[in-house]
Design a protein around this motif. Structure first.
Motif, PDB file in Angstrom:
ATOM      1  N   ALA A  82       0.830  -1.211   0.000  1.00 13.96           N
ATOM      2  CA  ALA A  82       0.000   0.000   0.000  1.00 13.96           C
ATOM      3  C   ALA A  82       0.862   1.257   0.000  1.00 13.96           C
ATOM      4  CB  ALA A  82      -0.937  -0.010   1.210  1.00 13.96           C
ATOM      5  N   ARG A  83       1.936   1.249   0.779  1.00 13.42           N
ATOM      6  CA  ARG A  83       2.805   2.424   0.806  1.00 13.42           C
ATOM      7  C   ARG A  83       3.554   2.579  -0.515  1.00 13.42           C
ATOM      8  NH1 ARG A  83       3.701   0.761   6.334  1.00 13.42           N
ATOM      9  NH2 ARG A  83       5.601  -0.311   5.711  1.00 13.42           N
ATOM     10  N   GLY A  84       3.870   1.457  -1.159  1.00 10.34           N
ATOM     11  CA  GLY A  84       4.488   1.535  -2.480  1.00 10.34           C
ATOM     12  C   GLY A  84       3.580   2.204  -3.489  1.00 10.34           C
ATOM     13  N   ARG A  85       2.272   1.870  -3.458  1.00  9.96           N
ATOM     14  CA  ARG A  85       1.328   2.514  -4.367  1.00  9.96           C
ATOM     15  C   ARG A  85       1.223   4.011  -4.084  1.00  9.96           C
ATOM     16  NH1 ARG A  85       1.002   0.056  -8.719  1.00  9.96           N
ATOM     17  NH2 ARG A  85      -0.792   1.402  -9.189  1.00  9.96           N
ATOM     18  N   GLN A  86       1.270   4.388  -2.808  1.00 14.75           N
ATOM     19  CA  GLN A  86       1.231   5.808  -2.455  1.00 14.75           C
ATOM     20  C   GLN A  86       2.425   6.548  -3.051  1.00 14.75           C
ATOM     21  OE1 GLN A  86       1.053   5.804   1.820  1.00 14.75           O
ATOM     22  NE2 GLN A  86      -1.179   5.942   1.860  1.00 14.75           N
ATOM     23  N   LEU A  87       3.599   5.932  -2.961  1.00 14.27           N
ATOM     24  CA  LEU A  87       4.793   6.580  -3.507  1.00 14.27           C
ATOM     25  C   LEU A  87       4.675   6.786  -5.012  1.00 14.27           C
ATOM     26  CD1 LEU A  87       7.490   4.607  -1.485  1.00 14.27           C
ATOM     27  CD2 LEU A  87       7.007   7.054  -1.266  1.00 14.27           C
ATOM     28  N   LEU A  88       4.146   5.799  -5.715  1.00 15.36           N
ATOM     29  CA  LEU A  88       3.982   5.937  -7.160  1.00 15.36           C
ATOM     30  C   LEU A  88       3.030   7.070  -7.517  1.00 15.36           C
ATOM     31  CD1 LEU A  88       3.813   2.274  -8.537  1.00 15.36           C
ATOM     32  CD2 LEU A  88       5.744   3.850  -8.523  1.00 15.36           C
ATOM     33  N   SER A  89       2.037   7.309  -6.672  1.00 15.95           N
ATOM     34  CA  SER A  89       1.062   8.366  -6.943  1.00 15.95           C
ATOM     35  C   SER A  89       1.565   9.749  -6.560  1.00 15.95           C
ATOM     36  CB  SER A  89      -0.242   8.075  -6.193  1.00 15.95           C
ATOM     37  OG  SER A  89      -0.062   8.250  -4.794  1.00 15.95           O
ATOM     38  N   GLY A  90       2.766   9.825  -5.958  1.00 14.36           N
ATOM     39  CA  GLY A  90       3.296  11.107  -5.523  1.00 14.36           C
ATOM     40  C   GLY A  90       2.832  11.529  -4.154  1.00 14.36           C
TER      41      GLY A  90
END
Length: 559
Positions: free
Chosen positions: A31-39
């Motif tokens: 979940a935190r990885g997806r957040q990073l990709l979204s900026g």
């Protein structure tokens, strides 16, 4: 001096490659990885939304945010995605770091941050170097070599404790993994063993009494040992001995849900991290610890109670939590402490350290241990523990505790007696404020005389986890506590204390702001040499002995 050492390290001959294929040891969150990709950058409890900017283009809102970015812990989260987008972002941000900071500039050139960063770079090297051309691989090797040589010179300047363990573990990891860097390993291995002796006491504890910090140290020691074994070497006896001492302490501080007790600045830990660390060490049979790093544990049938049974550490992170406890039932925390407020700012940090932020008794306006005068943040007036005894009976496990935190100010000591039933379905307690000695009685009488015999106001608090649904029932004489597992617990006071259900907060790392929750409060006034409050916390009769509880929606603390 760090900057000069980083510049000088650039003259070292770069490594030519790897001696062995690295294996990732740290695990991130999808979940935190997806957040990073979204900026969406959530670091050190602070959120920055910048979908069109890379991590290094964002203006850090605080030094803690910048330090967490420079430590590359987020690389674990991108690796957890397991897809091309995560790999591309990890490679691009690492290349940008090399271009911006790789020559020794920027905030990341501190020994502990360099060690933390090197561990991630080496562990995730296959991810970072996959598909890269020769020039990019060579740039990565030069930057890695510079950091390793920098660490070899500057690790002694890391603060003793976790920062130095991070620096030395990073040096050992990189020195064993890269060609031509083996000469740096032996001094680091010797220094790590020496710190294991100096910083970890004979019972396996550390000076900060922070359970999560102890877990971080164990994890680093296990990673260093595994790296040495992978290179056909053995950790020194002091290193292995420290691991064996730490493990029983962490087992004692583990709640039934796999999380750690949240005391003295520590959180519950990332989901599964404690169990992964403990699984890597064989279980050695030995005598049960009476106190584990100053904490007492009661446990029966998936109910755990962990109590702070020692004075707070004198440093900057100690909390006035003596005799406070946490209770977890199965996979659900029930009674908690508010936690560390540092990620939410100085005011929350100070509030989180005070006695009213813990599940214990506090005299109005006075913590059991108090900060030094003059605006300092060290604990100067610390409560002494007068008693910490445990016993067994057919009824269950007993714990008898006392501290003198208000002896000098009010002539009163706090006694706490706990009984966890043998079936784990009930915790009974008695909390007593008492003047135990002649000097304390004299002091109490003087205080009462000056105050017109108005008495000493006090409150007994039980902070609830945010997932607990609490309601006053039976005319306000009972608090019903419903857990998401379906369990129902009932809290009943005994005696004349006033029962209320009041707002509270749960300070959880990884959240943008404190989580709202509630607390059970029993208030009273001490007008005699002894004032006693009794209470029981028990499962409702219709709550079954076993509940299948698999749904966990809560976001774990960031590692």
């Amino acid at each position: 001096m760090n900057r000069l050492a980083a510049l000088r390290a650039g003259y070292a001959r770069p490594s030519g490659g790897f001696l062995a294929q690295p294996e990732p040891r740290s695990i991130g969150a999808y979940a935190r990885g997806r957040q990073l990709l979204s900026g969406t950058y959530l670091l050190a409890g602070q959120l920055v939304e910048a979908p069109r900017q890379s991590l290094w283009e964002v203006e850090p809102p605080s030094s803690a945010f910048a330090a967490e970015a420079q430590g590359f812990g987020w690389l674990d989260d991108l690796a957890a995605l397991g897809d091309a987008a995560g790999r591309d972002r990890a490679q691009r941000w690492t290349a940008e770091w090399i271009a911006r900071y790789g020559r020794g500039r920027g905030p990341g050139w501190e020994p502990q941050l360099a060690g933390r960063r090197l561990i991630r770079w080496v562990n995730h090297a296959p991810l970072l170097l996959q598909g890269r051309d020769e020039a990019e691989v060579n740039a990565w090797l030069r930057a890695t070599t510079r950091q390793l040589v920098f660490l070899a010179r500057r690790w002694p300047k890391a603060a003793p404790g976790l920062p130095r363990f991070e620096a030395l573990a990073g040096l050992i990891h990189a020195g064993l993994a890269l060609e031509g860097m083996e000469r740096h390993v032996d001094p680091a291995v010797t220094a790590l063993a020496r710190d294991c002796t100096d910083e970890i006491d004979a019972e396996g504890g550390i000076a900060s009494r922070n359970p999560e910090e102890l877990l971080e140290i164990l994890t680093l020691l296990l990673w260093a040992e595994q790296a040495l074994q992978g290179a056909g070497r053995e950790a020194l006896p002091a290193h292995r001995s420290a691991i064996q001492r730490i493990v029983p302490v962490l087992r004692a501080l583990r709640h039934a849900d796999g999380g750690l007790a949240r005391f003295h600045g520590g959180g519950r830990g990332a989901e599964g991290k404690l169990d992964r660390a403990l699984a890597g060490v064989p279980v050695l049979r030995g005598p049960q610890l009476e106190l584990a790093m100053g904490f007492a544990r009661l446990g029966a049938a998936r109910t755990t109670v962990i109590v702070d049974a020692a004075p707070p550490p004198p440093g900057l992170s100690g909390h006035a939590s003596t005799l406070a406890f946490e209770l977890t039932s199965g996979r659900r925390p029930l009674i908690v402490c508010c936690g560390a407020g540092a990620p939410f700012g100085p005011s929350w940090r100070k509030a989180g350290r005070a006695t009213p932020s813990h599940s214990t008794l506090a005299i109005e306006g006075f913590s059991s241990s108090r900060l030094a005068s003059g605006g300092q943040e060290t604990m100067a007036d610390r409560a002494r523990v007068l008693r910490a005894d445990r016993s067994l009976s057919p009824e269950g496990q007993h714990l008898h505790l006392a501290h003198d935190g208000w002896s000098a100010t009010h002539g009163l000591a706090h006694r706490r007696d706990l009984l966890l039933a043998a079936d784990g379905r009930q915790l009974s307690g008695t909390d007593t404020l008492a003047a135990l000695t002649g000097a304390e009685r004299k002091r109490f009488e003087q205080l009462m005389t000056r105050g017109g015999w108005a008495g000493v106001r006090h409150a007994l608090r039980f902070h609830l986890h945010p997932d607990v649904e609490a309601e006053l029932e039976m005319g306000g004489s009972v608090v019903s506590l419903a857990l998401k597992s379906g369990e129902i617990w009932l809290f009943r006071p005994e005696g004349g204390a006033s029962l209320t259900l009041e707002p509270s907060v749960y300070l959880q790392r990884g959240r943008l702001k404190p989580r709202a929750t509630k607390q059970i409060v029993l208030t009273g006034v001490a007008v005699d040499f002894e004032d006693r409050i009794g209470w029981t916390l028990a499962k409702a009769q219709d709550t079954p002995l076993a509940i299948r509880d698999l749904d966990r929606e809560d976001l774990p603390d960031r590692p």
